[in-house]
Design an enzyme around this catalytic site. Structure first.
Site, mmCIF file in Angstrom:
data_model
loop_
_atom_site.group_PDB
_atom_site.id
_atom_site.type_symbol
_atom_site.label_atom_id
_atom_site.label_comp_id
_atom_site.label_asym_id
_atom_site.label_seq_id
_atom_site.Cartn_x
_atom_site.Cartn_y
_atom_site.Cartn_z
ATOM 1 N N ASP A 48 9.780 4.767 -7.614
ATOM 2 C CA ASP A 48 8.757 4.963 -6.590
ATOM 3 C C ASP A 48 8.214 6.379 -6.744
ATOM 4 O O ASP A 48 8.945 7.358 -6.555
ATOM 5 C CB ASP A 48 9.350 4.763 -5.192
ATOM 6 C CG ASP A 48 8.277 4.590 -4.130
ATOM 7 O OD1 ASP A 48 7.086 4.757 -4.454
ATOM 8 O OD2 ASP A 48 8.627 4.290 -2.968
ATOM 9 N N ASP A 80 2.200 2.594 -7.890
ATOM 10 C CA ASP A 80 3.203 3.665 -7.993
ATOM 11 C C ASP A 80 4.637 3.182 -7.820
ATOM 12 O O ASP A 80 5.535 3.996 -7.599
ATOM 13 C CB ASP A 80 2.912 4.740 -6.945
ATOM 14 C CG ASP A 80 3.013 4.209 -5.521
ATOM 15 O OD1 ASP A 80 2.843 2.991 -5.319
ATOM 16 O OD2 ASP A 80 3.258 5.014 -4.604
ATOM 17 N N GLU A 81 4.860 1.885 -7.958
ATOM 18 C CA GLU A 81 6.201 1.358 -7.653
ATOM 19 C C GLU A 81 6.486 0.145 -8.535
ATOM 20 O O GLU A 81 5.620 -0.704 -8.744
ATOM 21 C CB GLU A 81 6.245 0.963 -6.171
ATOM 22 C CG GLU A 81 7.588 0.509 -5.667
ATOM 23 C CD GLU A 81 7.533 0.150 -4.190
ATOM 24 O OE1 GLU A 81 8.593 -0.214 -3.648
ATOM 25 O OE2 GLU A 81 6.445 0.219 -3.582
#
Length: 521
Positions: free
Chosen positions: A11, A105-106
């Site tokens: 993350d 983003d993860e």
């Protein structure tokens, strides 16, 4: 559950805000808030410096400004975020072929599938190496969680924030989870959390002790059984590299409520065009057209219509959305409109019709190529939709495809409280979104630059004399620009007329060296 912590969850830390701080040296270490800057905008991401003031994602921008009046408030640059995300996802795919992105983003990574790690020591080494590689390639930090299941790996990355790594050894799950809030578990939102709190259950340990039967009685069988398993640290879900898209939708929130019915119809048609653009870009068609209307009093209505077969025809989707709008009372005003398509397929009804014609031609000894060239128009009415297509209509701007969001005409904030151009792509068997936190500006060159040379705060520019910079603010016929670049020190500020011919929109510069982000615009 695995016997070794070989599922990794990455993350990125305050991703959008961190990208802005990396590209704008004068903002490093300062409160940065990214989101819709209109009166109804909401926060997409806040830097850790801004979070100390109580600012967080999905907060109304007006409230954020009250809490943090001296923060830097910037429009999103999703093309740049997407370019940086592609670099990060590329590093993940070097670890394993099984990478499950959850957003820009993860992502989850199965380290065993890549032969990278089969025990705790190797998994930790892979996680540390990944963090270092991300820092070298982007200048950004990410938090890594390692565990024997997806749920625990995600919990671990949350506990490791910011810029840390946490490995949960198999066998220690219950001890680690017991003191945590029930809200830590996936699927426990505000409503479920309050329901459990009324029953005296506030921690994961208390949830586990309550027992499966009690949770089933309180929450229903499906939710109760699932929560009890998670409270015990049990999660057998695999990392899935390909996730099926369930729907595609686009919505806009308007700075001022719309009352004019003609304007509302126009906006619905414009949204239908953008939605079909995204639908085609994803390689899908759909049968069910959905209209979403949020009225002046925040009541939200949805209407849907299922066609005879899947379509990606703009005219068909426009007509269906217009019919759905006729059933909605907009007298008091409309603050948000959205158009979506669900029931997705990898083909359109026109395709099937053409195949059928070709098959009949072969049986009759005719030339299939000729029938293919003629197309469905030679065989009667257009089968794409329930009532055929409509001709003409209002031409709205085509939706920008292939990005998490596209800027709407209103230029307001970001949904769920209300957002412009928020394209939503829901995917995955577990209901998580396949696309990133996806809503807001698209970020093409000149992003944030509107009609009449209006310059959005944070947008990239280039001056013929002073070079690359970014807009700090504009108004009263003037625009203020700070001239700096990633890797430099804080730059100087200069003010120009908004129509200065030497000042032009620009592509963002790469965060580190000459990478793919250089081409993002």
């Amino acid at each position: 559950m695995r016997s070794a912590p070989t599922i990794l969850h990455l993350d990125m830390d305050a991703f959008y805000a961190s990208v802005e701080q990396a590209s704008k040296p004068s903002l490093r270490g300062k409160a940065v808030i990214v989101g819709g800057l209109g009166p109804r905008g909401v926060v997409a991401t806040a830097s850790y410096e801004a979070r100390r003031f109580g600012v967080h994602s999905a907060m109304p921008m007006a409230q954020a400004r009250r809490l943090c009046p001296n923060g830097a408030y910037l429009i999103p640059r999703f093309r740049l975020y997407q370019a940086v995300s592609e670099i990060v996802m590329g590093l993940l795919r070097e670890l394993s072929p099984l990478v499950e992105p959850l957003s820009l983003d993860e992502a989850f990574v199965d380290l065993e599938a890549g032969g990278v790690a089969f025990d705790s020591a190797a998994a930790r080494a892979a996680g540390e190496r990944l963090r270092a590689d991300i820092r070298a390639a982007t200048g950004l930090s990410g938090s890594v969680g390692l565990a024997g299941s997806k749920m625990l790996a995600k919990v671990a990355s949350e506990e490791a924030k910011p810029a840390g790594l946490l490995l949960i050894e198999p066998g220690t799950e219950r001890e680690l989870l017991a003191p945590m809030s029930v809200r830590t578990l996936p699927g426990v939102g505000p409503v479920t959390g309050q329901h459990l709190r009324r029953a005296g259950i506030t921690t994961v340990g208390e949830l586990a002790e309550a027992g499966e039967d009690e949770l089933v009685r309180m929450l229903g069988r499906s939710h109760g059984v699932g929560l009890h398993r998670m409270a015990l640290g049990l999660d057998d879900r695999p990392v899935v590299a390909e996730r099926d898209t369930k729907s595609v939708s686009v919505e806009d929130t308007f700075d001022v409520d719309l009352h004019d019915r003609v304007r509302i119809r126009y906006e619905v048609q414009r949204l239908a065009d953008r939605c079909v653009g995204r639908l085609r870009d994803s390689g899908h068609s759909g049968r069910t057209i959905v209209l979403k209307v949020r009225r002046y009093d925040f009541s939200t209505l949805t209407r849907s219509e299922t066609l005879r077969g899947p379509t990606d025809d703009i005219a068909v989707v426009r007509e269906a959305a217009a019919r759905l709008l006729e059933s909605v009372d907009t007298t008091g005003g409309v603050r948000l409109l959205g158009v979506g398509v669900s029931g997705l397929a990898d083909y359109t009804q026109e395709d099937l019709f053409a195949f059928a014609l070709a098959a009949e031609g072969e049986e009759a000894g005719s030339d299939p190529a000729g029938l293919d060239a003629a197309g469905p128009d030679t065989a009667g009415p257009d089968p794409a939709g329930a009532d055929g297509a409509v001709e003409g209509g209002l031409d709205g701007p085509a939706g920008v495809v292939g990005a998490p969001g596209a800027l709407g005409a209103s230029g307001a904030g970001l949904d769920p409280v209300g957002g412009v151009g928020g394209a939503q792509v829901s995917a995955g068997a577990d209901g998580s979104a396949a696309a990133a936190e996806v809503q807001g500006a698209d970020g093409a060159p000149g992003e944030g630059v509107g009609v009449g040379r209006r310059w959005g705060a944070g947008s990239d520019v280039r001056h013929a004399v002073y070079g690359a910079g970014w807009v700090q603010g504009s108004g009263v016929g003037r625009v203020t620009v700070r001239f700096e670049r990633p890797g430099s020190g804080p730059g100087r500020v200069r003010t120009f007329r908004v129509d200065d011919p030497e000042l032009t929109p620009s592509d963002p510069l790469p965060l580190v060296g000459d990478g793919p982000a250089a081409a993002a615009g």
